[in-house]
Scaffold this motif. Structure first.
Motif, PDB file in Angstrom:
ATOM      1  N   HIS A   6     -60.799  65.800 -26.901  1.00 41.25           N
ATOM      2  CA  HIS A   6     -61.474  64.608 -26.196  1.00 41.25           C
ATOM      3  C   HIS A   6     -60.767  64.343 -24.899  1.00 41.25           C
ATOM      4  O   HIS A   6     -60.728  63.281 -24.342  1.00 41.25           O
ATOM      5  CB  HIS A   6     -61.414  63.320 -26.846  1.00 41.25           C
ATOM      6  CG  HIS A   6     -62.436  63.466 -28.052  1.00 41.25           C
ATOM      7  ND1 HIS A   6     -63.816  63.443 -27.814  1.00 41.25           N
ATOM      8  CD2 HIS A   6     -62.419  63.584 -29.416  1.00 41.25           C
ATOM      9  CE1 HIS A   6     -64.642  63.895 -29.046  1.00 41.25           C
ATOM     10  NE2 HIS A   6     -63.715  63.933 -30.012  1.00 41.25           N
ATOM     11  N   GLY A   7     -59.629  65.207 -24.515  1.00 45.39           N
ATOM     12  CA  GLY A   7     -58.881  65.080 -23.338  1.00 45.39           C
ATOM     13  C   GLY A   7     -57.724  64.073 -23.442  1.00 45.39           C
ATOM     14  O   GLY A   7     -57.291  63.671 -22.564  1.00 45.39           O
ATOM     15  N   GLN A   8     -57.195  63.803 -24.773  1.00 48.54           N
ATOM     16  CA  GLN A   8     -56.245  62.774 -24.874  1.00 48.54           C
ATOM     17  C   GLN A   8     -55.030  63.608 -25.044  1.00 48.54           C
ATOM     18  O   GLN A   8     -54.860  64.561 -25.810  1.00 48.54           O
ATOM     19  CB  GLN A   8     -56.608  61.956 -26.158  1.00 48.54           C
ATOM     20  CG  GLN A   8     -57.821  61.105 -26.104  1.00 48.54           C
ATOM     21  CD  GLN A   8     -58.135  60.656 -27.587  1.00 48.54           C
ATOM     22  OE1 GLN A   8     -58.599  59.362 -27.519  1.00 48.54           O
ATOM     23  NE2 GLN A   8     -58.159  61.504 -28.305  1.00 48.54           N
ATOM     24  N   ARG A   9     -53.837  63.287 -24.094  1.00 47.22           N
ATOM     25  CA  ARG A   9     -52.742  64.104 -24.147  1.00 47.22           C
ATOM     26  C   ARG A   9     -51.946  63.963 -25.231  1.00 47.22           C
ATOM     27  O   ARG A   9     -52.001  63.050 -25.910  1.00 47.22           O
ATOM     28  CB  ARG A   9     -52.139  63.614 -22.741  1.00 47.22           C
ATOM     29  CG  ARG A   9     -52.573  63.826 -21.518  1.00 47.22           C
ATOM     30  CD  ARG A   9     -51.896  63.468 -20.214  1.00 47.22           C
ATOM     31  NE  ARG A   9     -51.700  62.097 -20.212  1.00 47.22           N
ATOM     32  CZ  ARG A   9     -50.704  61.454 -19.563  1.00 47.22           C
ATOM     33  NH1 ARG A   9     -49.801  62.014 -18.941  1.00 47.22           N
ATOM     34  NH2 ARG A   9     -50.507  60.018 -19.515  1.00 47.22           N
ATOM     35  N   MET A  10     -51.226  65.070 -25.464  1.00 46.86           N
ATOM     36  CA  MET A  10     -50.296  65.239 -26.917  1.00 46.86           C
ATOM     37  C   MET A  10     -49.039  65.716 -26.471  1.00 46.86           C
ATOM     38  O   MET A  10     -48.730  66.798 -26.173  1.00 46.86           O
ATOM     39  CB  MET A  10     -50.936  66.452 -27.645  1.00 46.86           C
ATOM     40  CG  MET A  10     -52.321  65.902 -28.082  1.00 46.86           C
ATOM     41  SD  MET A  10     -52.637  65.126 -29.506  1.00 46.86           S
ATOM     42  CE  MET A  10     -52.145  66.350 -30.726  1.00 46.86           C
ATOM     43  N   SER A  11     -48.053  64.750 -26.459  1.00 46.23           N
ATOM     44  CA  SER A  11     -46.530  65.013 -25.952  1.00 46.23           C
ATOM     45  C   SER A  11     -46.067  65.873 -27.187  1.00 46.23           C
ATOM     46  O   SER A  11     -46.155  65.569 -28.444  1.00 46.23           O
ATOM     47  CB  SER A  11     -46.022  63.889 -26.072  1.00 46.23           C
ATOM     48  OG  SER A  11     -46.384  62.753 -24.977  1.00 46.23           O
ATOM     49  N   GLY A  12     -45.310  66.797 -26.710  1.00 45.92           N
ATOM     50  CA  GLY A  12     -44.559  67.588 -27.595  1.00 45.92           C
ATOM     51  C   GLY A  12     -45.263  68.595 -28.844  1.00 45.92           C
ATOM     52  O   GLY A  12     -44.787  68.936 -29.609  1.00 45.92           O
ATOM     53  N   THR A  13     -46.434  68.857 -28.176  1.00 47.30           N
ATOM     54  CA  THR A  13     -47.228  69.351 -29.046  1.00 47.30           C
ATOM     55  C   THR A  13     -47.784  70.692 -28.269  1.00 47.30           C
ATOM     56  O   THR A  13     -48.547  70.764 -27.457  1.00 47.30           O
ATOM     57  CB  THR A  13     -48.640  68.657 -29.508  1.00 47.30           C
ATOM     58  OG1 THR A  13     -48.107  67.461 -29.873  1.00 47.30           O
ATOM     59  CG2 THR A  13     -49.496  69.439 -30.234  1.00 47.30           C
TER      60      THR A  13
END
Length: 466
Positions: A6-13
């Motif tokens: 859904h375009g939601q950013r994922m830190s450290g992933t």
């Protein structure tokens, strides 16, 4: 930085962890046991994944298991101690705050933050799922409905997770009394995913509340392959099946379900399953159906857990088991332990009020009932009957306590109170064999055999489905 679908950013992933994360969300929404494995795979691939750590934290609290919550809190604290607080996105920081609040015992604070998350990020399915389960565990029916209803408008119907959202919405609609709309939403969810066991769960609740026991049995029988084995909700949906059978008077079928699905030698000693077993046997106990051997095994299972004060709803069902097994000393010991805990519990811990205001009075009432002091049981339960939802559960689950009040009033000779309680129940749920059989006993006590016979006829007709 990666982003979810859904375009939601994922830190450290990393990319591999993201694949595992999406799989874990799918497993979570469809109540697959392998969600734990999928969640671990996220962190095995990317140990510093913020959303992977948040997911692990929520899994640690959603089952209301004290030991799981403690382990999750330790792991989460270790992660937070090495985290650059400025690195996560705003969405992730909100999740971190919600998870920290929940792990710290502030369920209601966590629920508020999750609500803010769903307003700002309506496609955050983890926030919606965790929030929905939170609302169930805290008995907040309106939020159970509106948290999901408020997000649905942002979703396309062809999204794979639109169906599970409809399932959640169905349950919220049912708990707020919109039974026909709830059935419609649940069936629409199942049209998208027939094996959506939360959707099945929502529909069976609507049949329960409308007295459509035969329809409920037919519905579950027709979908046996979709729900009856291999899911995290299997035992609970069997519990619903047993409630239908109990209302139709088929005690043999009730006990068959209990022995094969709810509690047996291979049953996992987890709270969510043990409380279903206790709630079912307690209904038989109220009907003076002696199940001493089953009670003994169930009480052993509760005792083996050695639970501390964690979730008052669980405590009540443990006391049911102890009272049902005739182990009043164990029930009283649990009450004393919770009283001691309250003296030092932090004000911000949600279970403090849940225990003090609802859990302990209900436990004391159950003990009084087991001692044959029905007047005291009625006195303890009467002030709570409109506030029981504050310690969690559904209407169907809490009805075991409401029926205890009815039975206590009848057995204590409180005929005016019993008449009022039964009138309320019958006006709200005119199709309920238990209500009419209890009304018949009341009429017997009042010396009106004609009205008693009429009530028994109604009960028998409804139990037979005629």
């Amino acid at each position: 930085m990666t982003a979810d679908r859904h375009g939601q950013r994922m830190s450290g992933t990393g990319a591999e962890a993201l694949v595992h994360y999406e799989q874990a969300l799918d497993d979570l929404l469809f109540f697959r046991p392998k969600v734990v494995e999928s969640a671990r795979a996220v962190l095995a691939s990317s140990p510093r994944s913020v959303m992977g750590q948040v997911l692990a934290a929520y899994l640690g609290v959603l089952a209301t298991e004290e030991k799981d919550a403690a382990a999750a809190r330790d792991a989460f604290d270790r992660f937070r101690s090495g985290l650059d607080e400025g690195a996560p996105t705003r969405r992730e920081r909100m999740h971190l705050a919600a998870a920290a609040a929940w792990l710290g015992g502030d369920l209601h604070g966590a629920g508020r933050i999750l609500g803010e998350l769903s307003v700002a990020y309506p496609h955050d399915v983890l926030a919606l799922f965790a929030g929905h389960q939170h609302d169930f565990l805290t008995g907040d029916a309106r939020r159970l409905r509106d948290r999901i209803g408020g997000a649905l408008g942002a979703w396309h119907e062809d999204d794979r997770h639109h169906g599970p959202l409809l399932s959640m919405y169905a349950f919220g609609l049912e708990e707020t009394g919109h039974y026909e709309r709830a059935e419609e939403a649940g069936l629409a969810a199942l049209a998208q995913h027939p094996q959506d066991v939360w959707g099945i769960h929502g529909v069976v609740h609507t049949y329960e509340m409308r007295g459509r026991f035969a329809d409920g049995i037919r519905f579950l029988d027709a979908r046996t392959d979709d729900w009856a084995a291999g899911t995290l909700l299997t035992v609970h949906n069997w519990w619903h099946y047993a409630l239908y059978a109990l209302e139709t008077g088929d005690t043999g079928r009730v006990l068959e379900i209990y022995d094969s699905a709810l509690h047996h030698e291979a049953s996992a000693p987890v709270a969510m399953q043990l409380l279903d077993a206790a709630a079912l046997l307690w209904r038989l106990h109220l009907a003076q159906d002696d199940q001493s051997a089953r009670w003994a095994r169930l009480a052993d299972a509760w005792e083996s857990r050695r639970d501390g004060a964690h979730y008052a709803f669980n405590d009540v069902h443990a006391v049911m088991a102890y009272v049902g097994a005739g182990r009043l000393a164990q029930a009283e010991r649990l009450v004393r332990d919770r009283e001691s805990w309250l003296a030092g519990a932090a004000p911000g811990v949600s279970n403090r009020a849940m225990t003090a205001d609802i859990g302990l009075p209900v436990c004391r009432a159950l003990i009084a009932y087991g001692q044959g002091d029905h007047g005291r049981a009625a006195d303890l339960l009467l002030p709570l009957r409109h506030r029981l939802h504050h310690f969690g559960g559904s209407h169907a689950q809490r009805d075991a306590v409401q029926r205890t009040l009815v039975e206590a009033a009848l057995r204590a000779g409180r005929t005016e109170l019993a008449r009022t309680l039964l009138s309320e129940r019958i006006q709200l749920r005119p199709v309920c064999p238990y209500n009419w059989s209890a009304q018949a006993r009341l009429e017997d006590r009042l010396g009106d055999p004609e009205r008693a016979a009429h009530a028994r006829e109604r009960a028998a007709a409804q139990a037979s489905g005629s």
